[in-house]
Each structure stands twice: as C-alpha cells, then as structure tokens.
Design a protein around this motif. Sequence first.
Motif, PDB file in Angstrom:
ATOM      1  N   ASP A 105       0.851  -1.184   0.000  1.00 16.02           N
ATOM      2  CA  ASP A 105       0.000   0.000   0.000  1.00 16.02           C
ATOM      3  C   ASP A 105       0.890   1.239   0.000  1.00 16.02           C
ATOM      4  O   ASP A 105       1.223   1.786   1.044  1.00 16.02           O
ATOM      5  CB  ASP A 105      -0.922  -0.011   1.216  1.00 16.02           C
ATOM      6  N   THR A 106       1.291   1.674  -1.180  1.00 15.30           N
ATOM      7  CA  THR A 106       2.260   2.766  -1.290  1.00 15.30           C
ATOM      8  C   THR A 106       1.684   4.126  -0.927  1.00 15.30           C
ATOM      9  O   THR A 106       2.439   5.077  -0.708  1.00 15.30           O
ATOM     10  CB  THR A 106       2.839   2.814  -2.716  1.00 15.30           C
ATOM     11  N   TRP A 107       0.340   4.233  -0.875  1.00 15.09           N
ATOM     12  CA  TRP A 107      -0.283   5.518  -0.561  1.00 15.09           C
ATOM     13  C   TRP A 107      -0.618   5.680   0.926  1.00 15.09           C
ATOM     14  O   TRP A 107      -1.043   6.740   1.362  1.00 15.09           O
ATOM     15  CB  TRP A 107      -1.584   5.675  -1.346  1.00 15.09           C
ATOM     16  N   ALA A 108      -0.489   4.621   1.702  1.00 14.96           N
ATOM     17  CA  ALA A 108      -0.981   4.624   3.076  1.00 14.96           C
ATOM     18  C   ALA A 108      -0.397   5.765   3.902  1.00 14.96           C
ATOM     19  O   ALA A 108      -1.096   6.424   4.677  1.00 14.96           O
ATOM     20  CB  ALA A 108      -0.674   3.283   3.747  1.00 14.96           C
ATOM     21  N   GLU A 109       0.896   6.023   3.728  1.00 11.52           N
ATOM     22  CA  GLU A 109       1.566   7.040   4.550  1.00 11.52           C
ATOM     23  C   GLU A 109       1.040   8.435   4.251  1.00 11.52           C
ATOM     24  O   GLU A 109       0.717   9.205   5.164  1.00 11.52           O
ATOM     25  CB  GLU A 109       3.073   6.974   4.315  1.00 11.52           C
ATOM     26  N   ILE A 110       0.920   8.795   2.964  1.00 10.58           N
ATOM     27  CA  ILE A 110       0.487  10.158   2.647  1.00 10.58           C
ATOM     28  C   ILE A 110      -1.010  10.355   2.901  1.00 10.58           C
ATOM     29  O   ILE A 110      -1.473  11.491   3.024  1.00 10.58           O
ATOM     30  CB  ILE A 110       0.811  10.529   1.180  1.00 10.58           C
ATOM     31  N   GLU A 111      -1.760   9.249   2.997  1.00  7.09           N
ATOM     32  CA  GLU A 111      -3.176   9.364   3.328  1.00  7.09           C
ATOM     33  C   GLU A 111      -3.428   9.238   4.823  1.00  7.09           C
ATOM     34  O   GLU A 111      -4.578   9.253   5.272  1.00  7.09           O
ATOM     35  CB  GLU A 111      -3.975   8.288   2.570  1.00  7.09           C
ATOM     36  N   GLY A 112      -2.348   9.125   5.613  1.00  2.00           N
ATOM     37  CA  GLY A 112      -2.468   9.109   7.062  1.00  2.00           C
ATOM     38  C   GLY A 112      -3.042   7.838   7.643  1.00  2.00           C
ATOM     39  O   GLY A 112      -3.578   7.841   8.757  1.00  2.00           O
TER      40      GLY A 112
END
Length: 407
Positions: free
Chosen positions: A354-361
């Motif tokens: 899940d490469t987006w998890a960090e920027i989506e908090g």
Amino acid sequence: MDLDFSPEDLKFRDEVRAFISEAYGDDMRAHMAQSKNHHLNKAGQVRWLKRLNDRGWIAPDWPVEYGGTGWSLTQKYIFEMEMALAGAPSTSNMGLKMCAPVIMAFGTDAQKKQHLPKIFSTDVWWCQGYSEPGAGSDLASLALKAERDGDHYVLSGSKIWTTYAQWADWMFCLVRTSQESIKQMGISFLLLDMKTPGIEIVPLPTLDGPREGDQEINQVFFDNVRVPVANRIGEEGQGWTYAKYLLQFERGSAYAPGLTEMLNKVKKIAKLERDDRGGRMIDDPDFRKKLSEAEIKTEALNATELRVFAGRANGEAMGAVSSMLKLEGSQMQQTMTELALEAAGIYAAPFVQDTWAEIEGRTNAPRAGPDYAATVAPMYFNYRKTSIYAGSNEIQHNIMAKMVLGL
C-alpha cells in the motif's frame, strides 16, 4: 518531417506548462509519486479530467464537432510529452479513449446523444468487457452468451481482467449472439448498464499488492442479465469488426512520452544509489550501457510514433502499425521497470503493498529507504501485464507476420 518547433508551437508549449503548474497540485503530485501504475483513484482521476475539461483539453483526439481540440499533430505531441515529463496522471477512462470512437463511428444518433456528452464530462465511467477465461489473446473464442428474447438479449457467462469494473457505470462488451463455423462471426458489441440485475463483480488480487480501496482488476459474472437490443452497436454478428477498430486506439497510443518520463526517473535513482563497488549506479559501465540502449530505443520509438501519427492525421489507417507500437512500447515499459529495480538495489526489497498509506495518514509505520524506492517493486510487478493486455505480444507478432510480411 520537420521536428523543429515553430514560435507558435513554443508558445503553446508554454501554455501547457502553465496549465500543469496551476492544475497539477501538490496533493496530486504526492499521490502520483507513490503510484504503482501511474493512476490516481477514481476521485483523483475525475478531478484531474474535469480540470482538463474546464480548459477544453479533455479529448484531444475527438473530432471538433464532438468537443475535440482541433490541435495539430505537433500540438498533440507537445501536450502528451509535457504531461508525461511533469508526471501528470494518466487515466483509465476507457469511455474517452476507446468506447467513444466506436460510438462515433458505428453508433446510432440516439446512442451518440445518450452516451457521448456523459463520457466527455466524465459523469459516466466505463469498463471494457473483452477477455474471458480461456478467451484472452484468442478473443475470437469468447463464449459469453447473449440470447435474443424479444427486445432484449439475455447474458450468461463472465468477463475477466476487467480493469476498475468496480468503478464503472457502464461496460462496452463483446458477446456471442450465435454459433458460427468461423469463430469471429456471431460476435456482437453491446453497451450495458453495470447496475443491471444479475451482474456480480469479484476482485482479483495481483502481485503488486492492492492499495486500500483500489482493486485494479476483476472478474465480472453475468447471470441472466437483460440488455436492451437498442444497446447493440451496429449490426448483430459484426462485433469483431468494431472490436478491431477499437483495438487500434488501445494499441496505437503514444508510448514514447511516458517512457521518457520513466527513463528520467531511472536516471534520478541511479544518480543517488550505489553499485557494488560503492560508486554511483549511473557511473557503472554495465548499467550505463543498458540505460543508453533504453534511451536510444525510446528515441527511435518517439520518431516512429511521430511519423505514424502524422500519417494518421492525414487519414491513413493504423492497421498493423498499431501492433508494432504496442509490441515495442510494452516491452520498453517492462525494460524501464527492470532498470529501476536494478538501480534501487536493496531498497526495493522491502515490498510496500500500500504505497499511498503514509500520505493518506493510514499508517505511521516507517519505511526502509527513500520514498521513491517504495513504488519500484510494485511497479515492476504491475508492469508484467503490459505484454499481455490489448492482445499479448505473441499475438502482435502474428498480426504483423500476416498483415505486413504476408506469412
């Protein structure tokens, strides 16, 4: 062919750059930097397309009478290259790119009136119902039955590898309306509402790892699904002809702009990462050789695409050339992901699904290595598909052997 830009072309290039600077915001850039397939989620894609629509640039390839830009070949080239170099989102909107040209060419006036405005405005999202279990590259073997019952067809069977079917409002679909000795006969082209009773969408997990809320491919099941005969494109049994027309748009798109952007990313990684001897990857002789070969092939493909699209602008059919572009373009996409994987080295090993998890908090878990490394392995696995979709590369070889070499 004169490749020098005129003052008017340079002015247009500046106009495109100014639009990108304003419309392509930091939130989109952050998400795209962590995209494993160069797509945003549906909301992000619609937001981007509506910004293009507000500018009048959503459908460069559409005829002017349907809302197209009327751009010259050079302007289209500049637009695509600047978008790619900026890392702007590509889109999976198959209505704009594939279904609409078929409706324009073969649809009734009522079908054009019903569908084209909503495709243009992105208010309706489409998916493609072509491949089936046992009928992927051998598309003529499709078996999804569409039996006539008065003013309706009744569909039973399934479609597979259906990209973003879970987002789709409508599907353009190939169905078998009769059994013929020649497999290509008896196939019809239908437009169907995905809210029709009897349709079930089942997600198919892939090697690159699904991001939360963004399953890319699916299998779609049809259990006595009733579709109005009025939703058929053209004549019954002529779907193969319409399908081949559509595939020219799917296979014959420009690859070079996106490949140029991928090449630039590989170079950036190679300048930062170290080889086995402690030097920069970009200075490693073997890696530089592979990188140079990739750059030469990209430039050659770029020149070929410009020549082909110039002919297309003059009314020439794509024909087997679309297979050539698809073959070389998809192979080069895979090459770029392989070079990125090699350049990133050990930092590509901690696989981030899940490469987006960090920027989506949605996670506070720290990553191993730089941010750009998180997408390298998922993109490598995701791009294994490029030599299969739109007809496998083996099929493209067969098409060129038959239509170009006469074998």
